[in-house]
Design a protein around this motif. Sequence first.
Motif, PDB file in Angstrom:
ATOM      1  N   ALA A  31      -3.434   3.494 -48.959  1.00 31.04           N
ATOM      2  CA  ALA A  31      -2.030   3.736 -49.126  1.00 31.04           C
ATOM      3  C   ALA A  31      -1.441   2.633 -49.556  1.00 31.04           C
ATOM      4  O   ALA A  31      -1.878   1.382 -49.750  1.00 31.04           O
ATOM      5  N   ARG A  32      -0.320   2.876 -50.262  1.00 32.48           N
ATOM      6  CA  ARG A  32       0.595   1.697 -51.100  1.00 32.48           C
ATOM      7  C   ARG A  32       1.168   0.814 -49.810  1.00 32.48           C
ATOM      8  O   ARG A  32       1.654   1.333 -48.811  1.00 32.48           O
ATOM      9  N   VAL A  33       1.046  -0.450 -49.893  1.00 33.24           N
ATOM     10  CA  VAL A  33       1.518  -1.359 -48.857  1.00 33.24           C
ATOM     11  C   VAL A  33       2.670  -1.803 -48.892  1.00 33.24           C
ATOM     12  O   VAL A  33       2.836  -3.314 -49.694  1.00 33.24           O
ATOM     13  N   GLU A  34       3.809  -1.268 -48.698  1.00 36.01           N
ATOM     14  CA  GLU A  34       5.092  -1.778 -49.010  1.00 36.01           C
ATOM     15  C   GLU A  34       5.487  -3.046 -48.249  1.00 36.01           C
ATOM     16  O   GLU A  34       6.024  -3.753 -48.887  1.00 36.01           O
ATOM     17  N   SER A  35       4.911  -3.275 -47.056  1.00 41.01           N
ATOM     18  CA  SER A  35       5.118  -4.355 -46.292  1.00 41.01           C
ATOM     19  C   SER A  35       4.765  -5.731 -46.726  1.00 41.01           C
ATOM     20  O   SER A  35       4.970  -6.739 -46.497  1.00 41.01           O
TER      21      SER A  35
ATOM     22  N   ASN B 142     -10.942  10.130 -51.916  1.00 42.39           N
ATOM     23  CA  ASN B 142     -10.736  10.423 -50.645  1.00 42.39           C
ATOM     24  C   ASN B 142     -10.431  11.902 -50.381  1.00 42.39           C
ATOM     25  O   ASN B 142      -9.634  12.074 -49.523  1.00 42.39           O
ATOM     26  N   VAL B 143     -11.039  12.968 -51.132  1.00 45.15           N
ATOM     27  CA  VAL B 143     -10.961  13.985 -50.914  1.00 45.15           C
ATOM     28  C   VAL B 143     -12.378  14.347 -50.416  1.00 45.15           C
ATOM     29  O   VAL B 143     -13.322  13.845 -49.993  1.00 45.15           O
TER      30      VAL B 143
ATOM     31  N   PRO C  35      -4.688  12.488 -45.870  1.00 47.04           N
ATOM     32  CA  PRO C  35      -3.222  12.860 -46.359  1.00 47.04           C
ATOM     33  C   PRO C  35      -2.687  12.379 -47.737  1.00 47.04           C
ATOM     34  O   PRO C  35      -1.884  12.911 -48.238  1.00 47.04           O
ATOM     35  N   ASN C  36      -3.391  11.094 -47.999  1.00 46.30           N
ATOM     36  CA  ASN C  36      -2.902  10.360 -49.197  1.00 46.30           C
ATOM     37  C   ASN C  36      -3.892  10.521 -50.518  1.00 46.30           C
ATOM     38  O   ASN C  36      -4.053   9.716 -51.206  1.00 46.30           O
TER      39      ASN C  36
ATOM     40  N   ALA D  90       2.583   8.777 -48.648  1.00 52.68           N
ATOM     41  CA  ALA D  90       2.037   7.871 -49.738  1.00 52.68           C
ATOM     42  C   ALA D  90       2.327   6.449 -49.368  1.00 52.68           C
ATOM     43  O   ALA D  90       1.562   5.788 -49.998  1.00 52.68           O
ATOM     44  N   ALA D  91       3.030   6.058 -48.249  1.00 46.57           N
ATOM     45  CA  ALA D  91       2.935   4.874 -47.827  1.00 46.57           C
ATOM     46  C   ALA D  91       2.442   4.651 -46.492  1.00 46.57           C
ATOM     47  O   ALA D  91       2.031   5.690 -45.952  1.00 46.57           O
TER      48      ALA D  91
END
Length: 633
Positions: A95-99, A370-371, A413-414, A478-479
């Motif tokens: 996932a995109r790692v916003e933190s 990741n499918v 899921p992403n 997405a995140a």
Amino acid sequence: MEDDAPEFMEIHEIVIQKLGHVPIVKGDFHMLPKKVQKFLAKWVYTCKPRALYICDGSHAEAEEVTHKLIERGVLTKLKKYENCYLCRTDPADVARVESKTWIATDDKYETVPHVRQGVRGILGQWKHTKEMEEEVNSDLDGCMAGRTMYVIPFSMGPIGGPLSKIGVQLTDSNYVLLCMRIMTRVSADIWEVLGDNDFVRCVHSMGCPRPVQRKVVNHWPCNPDKIMIGHFPARREIVSFGSGYGGNSLLGKKCFALRIASVIARDEGWLAEHMLIMGLTNEKTGEEKFVCAAFPSACGKTNLAMIQPTIPGYKVRVVGDDIAWLRFDDKGVLRAINPENGFLGVLPGTNMKTNPNAMLSFQNISIFTNVAETADGGVFWEGMEDEIDKNIAITNWLGQPWKIGMPGNAAHPNSRFTCPASQCPIIHPKWEDPKGVPVSALIFGGRRPTGVPLVFESYSWQHGVMVGACVKSESTAAAEHTGKKIMHDPMAMRPFMGYNFGKYLQHWLDMEKPDRNMPKSFHVNWFRVDEHGKFLWPGFGDNVRVLDWVLRRCAGDESIAVKSPIGYLPKKGSIDLTGLGDIKWDELFSLPKHYWLDDMRESKLFLEDQVGTDFPQVIWETHAQEKRIEEQL
């Protein structure tokens, strides 16, 4: 390291003095522009790769790299399709790692607003330039030992176009190279076009030098415990470490095209936005109009951009599904380009019913990440149950046996697809027009299960900026957020801001000038539900009915709207509902007074907390929406 370190030395001197022999296995260093040589020398010195590979974007190059990745087990060829491949990442890197995403400036408030005391700001994360540099130098010291450094020249937007920008990415991941070839325009021509222009400097490492210290899972070396994505807007530089996932590693995407580009746009007087671009042609008149729409991630931008209209008389063509760069031309017309070259879309829920054009776009030259894989060499994710044999054996995204009906997800899921935009059946013939396309409407939206009507129009440009600033949506995969809760995502840019959000809103307000044709702005909500949790609107291809109303409003039709406390609503019967059965119009457009009072007060408190004194007060002063709701509902 400091900018005046060994970058002024010839690379071979650095190699001899500091690193030993670093072969250039492809390309000619001496043919690169001097500024690129300096950039490259600096990071060779820091990252200490075993070899350099200067990319040219050719088909032969892609074939060579793909073959190596198949040999290593990173990619699996999908025999059901042509030139399509499956990749499984380390499950810790999905996932995109916003933190762990930072903007580095000397002045904190150039990056983030003055939040209210005691409030944790969520509109960007700041580190002092020197602190960020120390972290970068520590993490990237020797980070490519034993690995090849790939040098990727790329253009965001058509190569040489007046609205386009150039980047150079260094990476130790050849998976990233393959995806960058799809998502951007990678070409040796970049070196010729660069000339006296500047370029955005992009450095990426999986953070797993040899000999590896951490077990490699799925042939996917990464360093999830030390992920860091740092942006240095002042010197147009991005440094990413530890992750190979999507936007964390494809630095032309959110990092360049939104965070750094938003700063460039502020400085040059244009906008870099998280928006789709689509053209709608009224086949009766032959007139085409273009709209841009900003939704938070995984809220349907790709589905809307590629819809198949369910009412006759409209033709839809996609220019872009995720990012728009918008600039007023010398005639005062707002024009937009899609700076990307491909699509990087979320897959679960995508099928031949919900988005057939996306499904047809990735039947060739595509990478699925990741499918799940079906026994006949196809792909599967949640939402495709009706499109494959229900008894077929499936290998899920974790590499485990799976069948439809079993617990858990077959695909993450992403999970994502990456494919060339040119393969979309409804790609617009002008999607690469360097001048861009003229924009008639800007649309905001999000997942709002209660209270928010299907569509409303803002009163003015200023009001539209306020509506955009108040965008909220259910969180998505997405995140790294989990669970469903309504989150603020102003302008659908919350994770992608490159500078102080209050100054960003002021920049939007400053776009309005007397000699410009300002587009109308709207808010849509496809996701409102009734008391039983059932969607009130069918969505997908039927969303063109709402766009039809939007375009008629842009054309000046005053007869189809009624004024409300929140904006102009469609007059009852003004949206074509033919063939939809029982649509509960009154419920779909109802404005519950207590809901809207609570919503507006909560939004105002959020902006006062998060933006504080940086918030342009003219928005509240000009549009006393709370007062209108009190008096009129």
